[in-house]
Design a protein around this motif. Sequence first.
Motif, PDB file in Angstrom:
ATOM      1  N   MET A 166       0.830  -1.210   0.000  1.00 49.32           N
ATOM      2  CA  MET A 166       0.000   0.000   0.000  1.00 49.32           C
ATOM      3  C   MET A 166       0.867   1.264   0.000  1.00 49.32           C
ATOM      4  O   MET A 166       0.444   2.308  -0.496  1.00 49.32           O
ATOM      5  CB  MET A 166      -0.890  -0.033   1.238  1.00 49.32           C
ATOM      6  CG  MET A 166      -2.049   0.931   1.203  1.00 49.32           C
ATOM      7  SD  MET A 166      -3.082   0.680   2.677  1.00 49.32           S
ATOM      8  CE  MET A 166      -3.563   2.371   3.007  1.00 49.32           C
ATOM      9  N   ALA A 167       2.072   1.126   0.543  1.00 52.29           N
ATOM     10  CA  ALA A 167       2.981   2.275   0.542  1.00 52.29           C
ATOM     11  C   ALA A 167       3.529   2.551  -0.858  1.00 52.29           C
ATOM     12  O   ALA A 167       4.077   3.622  -1.124  1.00 52.29           O
ATOM     13  CB  ALA A 167       4.140   2.020   1.513  1.00 52.29           C
ATOM     14  N   LEU A 168       3.366   1.577  -1.773  1.00 54.70           N
ATOM     15  CA  LEU A 168       3.910   1.714  -3.129  1.00 54.70           C
ATOM     16  C   LEU A 168       2.869   2.166  -4.150  1.00 54.70           C
ATOM     17  O   LEU A 168       3.186   2.381  -5.313  1.00 54.70           O
ATOM     18  CB  LEU A 168       4.506   0.369  -3.587  1.00 54.70           C
ATOM     19  CG  LEU A 168       5.627  -0.213  -2.710  1.00 54.70           C
ATOM     20  CD1 LEU A 168       6.023  -1.595  -3.200  1.00 54.70           C
ATOM     21  CD2 LEU A 168       6.837   0.720  -2.713  1.00 54.70           C
ATOM     22  N   GLY A 169       1.593   2.241  -3.722  1.00 54.59           N
ATOM     23  CA  GLY A 169       0.549   2.641  -4.663  1.00 54.59           C
ATOM     24  C   GLY A 169      -0.819   2.260  -4.123  1.00 54.59           C
ATOM     25  O   GLY A 169      -0.991   2.042  -2.926  1.00 54.59           O
ATOM     26  N   THR A 170      -1.788   2.172  -5.015  1.00 56.18           N
ATOM     27  CA  THR A 170      -3.151   1.817  -4.621  1.00 56.18           C
ATOM     28  C   THR A 170      -3.278   0.305  -4.634  1.00 56.18           C
ATOM     29  O   THR A 170      -2.980  -0.339  -5.642  1.00 56.18           O
ATOM     30  CB  THR A 170      -4.168   2.448  -5.594  1.00 56.18           C
ATOM     31  OG1 THR A 170      -3.856   3.834  -5.723  1.00 56.18           O
ATOM     32  CG2 THR A 170      -5.578   2.292  -5.074  1.00 56.18           C
ATOM     33  N   PHE A 171      -3.735  -0.258  -3.517  1.00 54.59           N
ATOM     34  CA  PHE A 171      -3.659  -1.717  -3.428  1.00 54.59           C
ATOM     35  C   PHE A 171      -4.857  -2.323  -2.681  1.00 54.59           C
ATOM     36  O   PHE A 171      -4.741  -2.879  -1.596  1.00 54.59           O
ATOM     37  CB  PHE A 171      -2.337  -2.136  -2.773  1.00 54.59           C
ATOM     38  CG  PHE A 171      -1.974  -3.564  -3.068  1.00 54.59           C
ATOM     39  CD1 PHE A 171      -1.688  -3.955  -4.360  1.00 54.59           C
ATOM     40  CD2 PHE A 171      -1.949  -4.518  -2.066  1.00 54.59           C
ATOM     41  CE1 PHE A 171      -1.381  -5.280  -4.645  1.00 54.59           C
ATOM     42  CE2 PHE A 171      -1.647  -5.839  -2.338  1.00 54.59           C
ATOM     43  CZ  PHE A 171      -1.362  -6.216  -3.627  1.00 54.59           C
ATOM     44  N   ASN A 172      -6.030  -2.205  -3.289  1.00 55.19           N
ATOM     45  CA  ASN A 172      -7.192  -2.947  -2.819  1.00 55.19           C
ATOM     46  C   ASN A 172      -7.090  -4.357  -3.393  1.00 55.19           C
ATOM     47  O   ASN A 172      -6.801  -4.519  -4.584  1.00 55.19           O
ATOM     48  CB  ASN A 172      -8.490  -2.324  -3.340  1.00 55.19           C
ATOM     49  CG  ASN A 172      -8.598  -0.843  -2.994  1.00 55.19           C
ATOM     50  OD1 ASN A 172      -8.835  -0.487  -1.845  1.00 55.19           O
ATOM     51  ND2 ASN A 172      -8.396   0.025  -3.992  1.00 55.19           N
ATOM     52  N   PHE A 173      -7.327  -5.387  -2.576  1.00 58.82           N
ATOM     53  CA  PHE A 173      -7.271  -6.742  -3.146  1.00 58.82           C
ATOM     54  C   PHE A 173      -8.184  -7.713  -2.423  1.00 58.82           C
ATOM     55  O   PHE A 173      -8.594  -7.483  -1.282  1.00 58.82           O
ATOM     56  CB  PHE A 173      -5.826  -7.267  -3.165  1.00 58.82           C
ATOM     57  CG  PHE A 173      -5.248  -7.676  -1.834  1.00 58.82           C
ATOM     58  CD1 PHE A 173      -5.551  -8.916  -1.270  1.00 58.82           C
ATOM     59  CD2 PHE A 173      -4.377  -6.851  -1.144  1.00 58.82           C
ATOM     60  CE1 PHE A 173      -4.993  -9.305  -0.054  1.00 58.82           C
ATOM     61  CE2 PHE A 173      -3.821  -7.226   0.073  1.00 58.82           C
ATOM     62  CZ  PHE A 173      -4.131  -8.465   0.627  1.00 58.82           C
ATOM     63  N   LEU A 174      -8.492  -8.796  -3.117  1.00 55.56           N
ATOM     64  CA  LEU A 174      -9.189  -9.949  -2.545  1.00 55.56           C
ATOM     65  C   LEU A 174      -8.292 -11.164  -2.741  1.00 55.56           C
ATOM     66  O   LEU A 174      -7.701 -11.341  -3.815  1.00 55.56           O
ATOM     67  CB  LEU A 174     -10.540 -10.185  -3.236  1.00 55.56           C
ATOM     68  CG  LEU A 174     -11.582  -9.065  -3.134  1.00 55.56           C
ATOM     69  CD1 LEU A 174     -12.838  -9.433  -3.925  1.00 55.56           C
ATOM     70  CD2 LEU A 174     -11.934  -8.779  -1.673  1.00 55.56           C
ATOM     71  N   LEU A 175      -8.213 -12.008  -1.710  1.00 56.30           N
ATOM     72  CA  LEU A 175      -7.358 -13.195  -1.737  1.00 56.30           C
ATOM     73  C   LEU A 175      -8.083 -14.314  -1.004  1.00 56.30           C
ATOM     74  O   LEU A 175      -8.641 -14.085   0.071  1.00 56.30           O
ATOM     75  CB  LEU A 175      -6.040 -12.864  -1.025  1.00 56.30           C
ATOM     76  CG  LEU A 175      -5.052 -14.008  -0.791  1.00 56.30           C
ATOM     77  CD1 LEU A 175      -4.366 -14.405  -2.094  1.00 56.30           C
ATOM     78  CD2 LEU A 175      -3.972 -13.590   0.235  1.00 56.30           C
ATOM     79  N   SER A 176      -8.091 -15.503  -1.592  1.00 58.73           N
ATOM     80  CA  SER A 176      -8.724 -16.632  -0.892  1.00 58.73           C
ATOM     81  C   SER A 176      -7.958 -17.924  -1.152  1.00 58.73           C
ATOM     82  O   SER A 176      -7.393 -18.129  -2.228  1.00 58.73           O
ATOM     83  CB  SER A 176     -10.178 -16.806  -1.354  1.00 58.73           C
ATOM     84  OG  SER A 176     -10.770 -17.910  -0.696  1.00 58.73           O
ATOM     85  N   ASN A 177      -7.958 -18.775  -0.138  1.00 59.32           N
ATOM     86  CA  ASN A 177      -7.414 -20.133  -0.297  1.00 59.32           C
ATOM     87  C   ASN A 177      -8.529 -21.176  -0.200  1.00 59.32           C
ATOM     88  O   ASN A 177      -8.274 -22.353  -0.027  1.00 59.32           O
ATOM     89  CB  ASN A 177      -6.332 -20.404   0.766  1.00 59.32           C
ATOM     90  CG  ASN A 177      -6.896 -20.375   2.175  1.00 59.32           C
ATOM     91  OD1 ASN A 177      -8.075 -20.128   2.365  1.00 59.32           O
ATOM     92  ND2 ASN A 177      -6.056 -20.639   3.158  1.00 59.32           N
ATOM     93  N   GLY A 178      -9.770 -20.715  -0.304  1.00 56.74           N
ATOM     94  CA  GLY A 178     -10.902 -21.640  -0.264  1.00 56.74           C
ATOM     95  C   GLY A 178     -11.468 -21.830   1.132  1.00 56.74           C
ATOM     96  O   GLY A 178     -12.598 -22.277   1.293  1.00 56.74           O
ATOM     97  N   SER A 179     -10.701 -21.491   2.167  1.00 56.67           N
ATOM     98  CA  SER A 179     -11.188 -21.570   3.545  1.00 56.67           C
ATOM     99  C   SER A 179     -11.620 -20.206   4.043  1.00 56.67           C
ATOM    100  O   SER A 179     -12.622 -20.063   4.742  1.00 56.67           O
ATOM    101  CB  SER A 179     -10.092 -22.079   4.493  1.00 56.67           C
ATOM    102  OG  SER A 179      -9.723 -23.370   4.164  1.00 56.67           O
ATOM    103  N   ALA A 180     -10.838 -19.195   3.731  1.00 57.99           N
ATOM    104  CA  ALA A 180     -11.118 -17.829   4.160  1.00 57.99           C
ATOM    105  C   ALA A 180     -10.960 -16.900   2.967  1.00 57.99           C
ATOM    106  O   ALA A 180     -10.298 -17.250   1.988  1.00 57.99           O
ATOM    107  CB  ALA A 180     -10.140 -17.425   5.267  1.00 57.99           C
TER     108      ALA A 180
END
Lengths: 254, 254
Positions: A166-180
């Motif tokens: 986030m300190a390097l730019g705009t960084f909204n994200f979604l991440l999943s491993n199938g459990s969370a």
Amino acid sequence: MCQLLGMNCNVPTDIVFSFEGFRQRGGLTDQHSDGWGIAFFEGDGCRMFLDYLPSVSSPIAEFVRAYPLKSTNVIAHIRKATQGQVSLANTHPFRRELWGRYWIFAHNGNLPEPPSLTSSRFLPVGSTDSEHAFCWILSELAQRFVSCPPLAVLKQALAELAQVLMALGTFNFLLSNGSALFAHCSTDLHYLIRQAPFTLAHLNDTDVSIDFSEVTSKNDRVAVIATQPLTDNETWIKMAPGELLCFVDGMPSA
Amino acid sequence: MCQLLGMNCNVPTDIVFSFEGFRQRGGLTDQHSDGWGIAFFEGDGCRMFLDYLPSVSSPIAEFVRAYPLKSTNVIAHIRKATQGQVSLANTHPFRRELWGRYWIFAHNGNLPEPPSLTSSRFLPVGSTDSEHAFCWILSELAQRFVSCPPLAVLKQALAELAQVLMALGTFNFLLSNGSALFAHCSTDLHYLIRQAPFTLAHLNDTDVSIDFSEVTSKNDRVAVIATQPLTDNETWIKMAPGELLCFVDGMPSA
């Protein structure tokens, strides 16, 4: 820039209603027409549909809209290209395997200079800053942990890594491993929890409503996460810049 | 056991005709009804469709049959489960990233005791011997080469690895990184090359014909690889046990 859509539930649920509104933003109600993709976890397995055509006119998007696949963790993305040409290799979500599990990632934002991948065991196939950042995150996790750590530990590590990015730019994200499903807000990310008593919901982007009380059971719980609210008659919670939430069973976990 | 289908071409070509015959074997003309999958390379990108439903009745298979995606490297698989339950995680083809490229793999056969994955950087998500063997192959390649070696070197390495696996059981496989398609015969694998002058082809598994002279250009060249021949009026070449071919631009390379 792009837009993100995620869903995390306590029972397998289809995302047809939300996707119907979301895909309109890929060329009709908004300008995110440089491809789209969606990933559905089913158990440990994962199904992905990707296309470089606009989501509003892609035949694959039309198929996904009409075919109610049920999943407890879904990540979707519509793209407005900032870095990297319009191509399948540059289409989100991206997928890698770590610790014998699939990880799915999609990004909204722009990182002009993402961190170096020297000696990273994950490398980008396409030319986006997003896939580059995803490879960096997984490589950092692989260096810190030899197997998947407890959720709270994983969340703390991801919060630290997200802060660096986030300190390097705009960084909204979604991440999943199938459990969370992890959702990180840099500038724009909203969510809501649907649970009993269920009511009628109406989409922002097209005149479609659904009465969730007719299609749910009383113990169902669904979290929907999106760059911008998808419905105009429900209360969406705006996440704070720098906030990382970890959704499990349809709600944010501690 | 399972059945394999591969295609490698010098120009992007759709696989609709071959897939139409192949999918009949997933529950109609043969018993491979424990799921199916197909992967299409498009440039460096890759599109995959997977389902645990029989290919003859899967709505996703019907969509793929009706939607002529064009690709120079395709791998498809229909499954008759030997190891691992019927689930999405156990559905071929499998995909991993190595050296910044996607690798797609599908297997026909059975390895009762595949080699150990201790310290492997690739781990299976599902419970098949096939995905286990794929992870072993990529891990061995990653140990031998820091980046993708020249094709002849890669082919030699794969031939050595295939020999190790073939000694442990039945190990017919297709593998592609989007540039080349490797086909290894342990017991059953056939191929043919379609090129000018193109003629009429008729499927084995359903009464469908196509006159390729009407849908091709004179420089097109397409290699089709399948466990059992797909057409009844063309000459298929049976590969020899232990033979590994590397298809590039629609023909086996040296």
